[in-house]
Design an enzyme around this catalytic site. Structure first.
Site, PDB file in Angstrom:
ATOM      1  N   LEU A 142      36.030  46.308 -18.894  1.00  0.00           N
ATOM      2  CA  LEU A 142      36.179  47.969 -18.532  1.00  0.00           C
ATOM      3  C   LEU A 142      36.025  48.266 -17.180  1.00  0.00           C
ATOM      4  O   LEU A 142      35.261  48.980 -16.869  1.00  0.00           O
ATOM      5  CB  LEU A 142      35.409  48.693 -19.706  1.00  0.00           C
ATOM      6  CG  LEU A 142      36.030  48.722 -20.975  1.00  0.00           C
ATOM      7  CD1 LEU A 142      34.994  49.353 -21.878  1.00  0.00           C
ATOM      8  CD2 LEU A 142      37.451  48.773 -21.439  1.00  0.00           C
ATOM      9  N   HIS A 143      36.988  47.986 -16.322  1.00  0.00           N
ATOM     10  CA  HIS A 143      37.028  48.464 -14.982  1.00  0.00           C
ATOM     11  C   HIS A 143      37.766  49.872 -14.852  1.00  0.00           C
ATOM     12  O   HIS A 143      37.945  50.493 -16.094  1.00  0.00           O
ATOM     13  CB  HIS A 143      37.685  47.430 -14.081  1.00  0.00           C
ATOM     14  CG  HIS A 143      39.065  47.187 -14.349  1.00  0.00           C
ATOM     15  ND1 HIS A 143      40.137  47.851 -13.646  1.00  0.00           N
ATOM     16  CD2 HIS A 143      39.706  46.040 -15.112  1.00  0.00           C
ATOM     17  CE1 HIS A 143      41.239  47.467 -14.204  1.00  0.00           C
ATOM     18  NE2 HIS A 143      40.855  46.252 -15.033  1.00  0.00           N
ATOM     19  N   LEU A 144      37.903  50.409 -13.989  1.00  0.00           N
ATOM     20  CA  LEU A 144      38.228  51.955 -13.611  1.00  0.00           C
ATOM     21  C   LEU A 144      39.600  51.989 -14.411  1.00  0.00           C
ATOM     22  O   LEU A 144      39.762  53.149 -14.986  1.00  0.00           O
ATOM     23  CB  LEU A 144      38.440  52.181 -12.023  1.00  0.00           C
ATOM     24  CG  LEU A 144      38.852  53.373 -12.033  1.00  0.00           C
ATOM     25  CD1 LEU A 144      37.652  54.639 -12.559  1.00  0.00           C
ATOM     26  CD2 LEU A 144      38.836  53.875 -10.450  1.00  0.00           C
TER      27      LEU A 144
END
Length: 87
Positions: A14-16
């Protein structure tokens, strides 16, 4: 209160970008939406809270929704996560 466990499939976790997609979906609902990961609880309506949980690919999260539209919210959140959060 309703809850369901789901595994993150995104290769980068879950990156940006996927965190933003998750939050954008979560804020559509009046219910509170949180997820539990190990000893962490994060607010699914807050990008900073989601990013702060440091979720990696393959991690299992338990989403918990509580409120007047909790079942709809949980179904939508689980679906969007299983669909890969736009990736």
């Amino acid at each position: 209160m309703v809850s369901e466990k789901v595994v993150i499939k995104n290769p980068s976790g879950l990156h940006l970008r996927p965190a933003g997609i998750l939050c954008k979906e979560a804020i559509k609902y009046k219910s509170s939406i949180h997820f539990h990961f190990h000893n962490t609880t994060a607010n699914a309506k807050s990008v900073l809270s989601v990013l702060g949980a440091c979720i990696k690919s393959g991690n299992e999260l338990e989403f918990v929704c509580e409120g007047e539209d909790e079942e709809e919210a949980l179904a939508a959140i689980v679906k969007i996560v299983r669909d890969g959060l736009g990736e």
